[in-house]
Design a protein around this motif. Structure first.
Motif, mmCIF file in Angstrom:
data_model
loop_
_atom_site.group_PDB
_atom_site.id
_atom_site.type_symbol
_atom_site.label_atom_id
_atom_site.label_comp_id
_atom_site.label_asym_id
_atom_site.label_seq_id
_atom_site.Cartn_x
_atom_site.Cartn_y
_atom_site.Cartn_z
ATOM 1 N N CYS A 61 1.091 -0.804 -0.011
ATOM 2 C CA CYS A 61 0.115 0.413 0.246
ATOM 3 C C CYS A 61 0.859 1.474 -0.139
ATOM 4 O O CYS A 61 1.485 1.663 0.611
ATOM 5 C CB CYS A 61 -0.856 -0.315 1.137
ATOM 6 N N TRP A 93 -1.113 -2.830 6.532
ATOM 7 C CA TRP A 93 -2.441 -3.456 5.782
ATOM 8 C C TRP A 93 -3.271 -5.103 5.883
ATOM 9 O O TRP A 93 -2.080 -5.829 6.702
ATOM 10 C CB TRP A 93 -2.263 -3.233 4.371
ATOM 11 N N HIS A 129 -5.185 -6.808 3.641
ATOM 12 C CA HIS A 129 -5.235 -7.016 2.107
ATOM 13 C C HIS A 129 -4.847 -6.005 1.388
ATOM 14 O O HIS A 129 -5.198 -5.304 1.733
ATOM 15 C CB HIS A 129 -6.048 -7.440 1.762
ATOM 16 N N ARG A 156 -5.432 -3.812 -2.731
ATOM 17 C CA ARG A 156 -6.144 -4.196 -3.574
ATOM 18 C C ARG A 156 -5.624 -3.662 -4.747
ATOM 19 O O ARG A 156 -4.566 -1.661 -4.624
ATOM 20 C CB ARG A 156 -7.038 -3.622 -3.905
ATOM 21 N N CYS A 159 -4.673 -0.110 0.636
ATOM 22 C CA CYS A 159 -5.306 -1.696 1.521
ATOM 23 C C CYS A 159 -6.454 -1.257 1.377
ATOM 24 O O CYS A 159 -7.481 -0.264 0.652
ATOM 25 C CB CYS A 159 -4.562 -0.836 2.883
ATOM 26 N N CYS A 160 -7.425 -2.713 1.496
ATOM 27 C CA CYS A 160 -8.698 -3.062 1.410
ATOM 28 C C CYS A 160 -9.108 -2.625 2.709
ATOM 29 O O CYS A 160 -8.376 -1.831 3.474
ATOM 30 C CB CYS A 160 -8.518 -4.677 1.759
ATOM 31 N N ASP A 161 -10.566 -2.491 2.742
ATOM 32 C CA ASP A 161 -11.753 -2.266 3.662
ATOM 33 C C ASP A 161 -11.782 -2.432 4.767
ATOM 34 O O ASP A 161 -11.811 -2.306 5.671
ATOM 35 C CB ASP A 161 -12.691 -1.824 2.758
ATOM 36 N N GLN A 186 -8.055 2.006 4.646
ATOM 37 C CA GLN A 186 -8.481 1.817 3.777
ATOM 38 C C GLN A 186 -8.338 2.487 2.480
ATOM 39 O O GLN A 186 -9.161 3.108 2.162
ATOM 40 C CB GLN A 186 -9.662 1.814 4.523
ATOM 41 N N ALA A 195 -7.728 1.399 -0.372
ATOM 42 C CA ALA A 195 -7.759 1.223 -1.506
ATOM 43 C C ALA A 195 -9.168 2.204 -2.293
ATOM 44 O O ALA A 195 -8.944 3.198 -3.346
ATOM 45 C CB ALA A 195 -8.076 -0.293 -1.830
ATOM 46 N N THR A 196 -10.523 2.269 -1.258
ATOM 47 C CA THR A 196 -11.716 2.846 -1.189
ATOM 48 C C THR A 196 -11.366 3.983 -0.941
ATOM 49 O O THR A 196 -11.643 5.228 -1.832
ATOM 50 C CB THR A 196 -12.553 2.034 0.216
ATOM 51 N N SER A 241 -7.492 -7.920 -6.758
ATOM 52 C CA SER A 241 -7.165 -8.258 -6.001
ATOM 53 C C SER A 241 -5.544 -9.077 -5.801
ATOM 54 O O SER A 241 -5.392 -10.201 -7.167
ATOM 55 C CB SER A 241 -7.549 -9.790 -4.755
ATOM 56 N N TRP A 267 -13.223 -5.913 -7.926
ATOM 57 C CA TRP A 267 -14.190 -5.498 -7.656
ATOM 58 C C TRP A 267 -14.662 -3.660 -8.263
ATOM 59 O O TRP A 267 -13.628 -3.332 -8.586
ATOM 60 C CB TRP A 267 -13.865 -5.100 -5.621
#
Length: 117
Positions: free
Chosen positions: A18, A28, A30, A32, A42-44, A49, A51-52, A65, A74
């Motif tokens: 990330c 992190w 996971h 993205r 990094c994932c949610d 968070q 990536a979002t 992923s 996604w």
């Protein structure tokens, strides 16, 4: 998904972890990968968070992923999962020796308690 808005298979990943967590010394759960520009966030479930946050700031809707054994995408805008999609510029995943959560040495012992549900 090939040939649709939000996917540039030629965009290389921005790194092996990330981008924002690495810059801040964070960790992190996971990762993205943005299918449009290659940004790794990094994932949610991760504390930050990123990536979002990248999607919110850029409008780039699709992430893949890069976790070993996963190649799903996604779509944030459509709130939709795609089991597969176009092959993106290598590397397709993070280094095999990079654990999840990661990176090694920065994950707190109580990391599971810090995840978002």
């Amino acid at each position: 998904m090939t040939g649709i808005d939000g996917v540039d298979p030629s965009a290389p990943p921005t790194g092996t972890g990330c981008v924002e967590c690495d810059a801040a010394g964070g960790w992190w759960f996971h990762l993205r990968r943005c299918a449009q520009c290659g940004h790794i966030g990094c994932c949610d479930s991760s504390p930050a968070q990123h990536a979002t946050a990248h999607w919110n700031s850029t409008g780039h809707p699709l992430v893949q992923s890069p976790e070993p054994g996963e190649d799903w995408f996604w779509d944030y805008a459509g709130n939709e999962l795609y089991e597969s999609g176009p092959e993106l510029t290598p590397p397709a995943g993070h280094p095999a020796d990079q654990p999840a959560p990661g990176p090694s040495g920065r994950v707190p012992q109580d990391w599971a308690r810090l995840l978002h549900g």
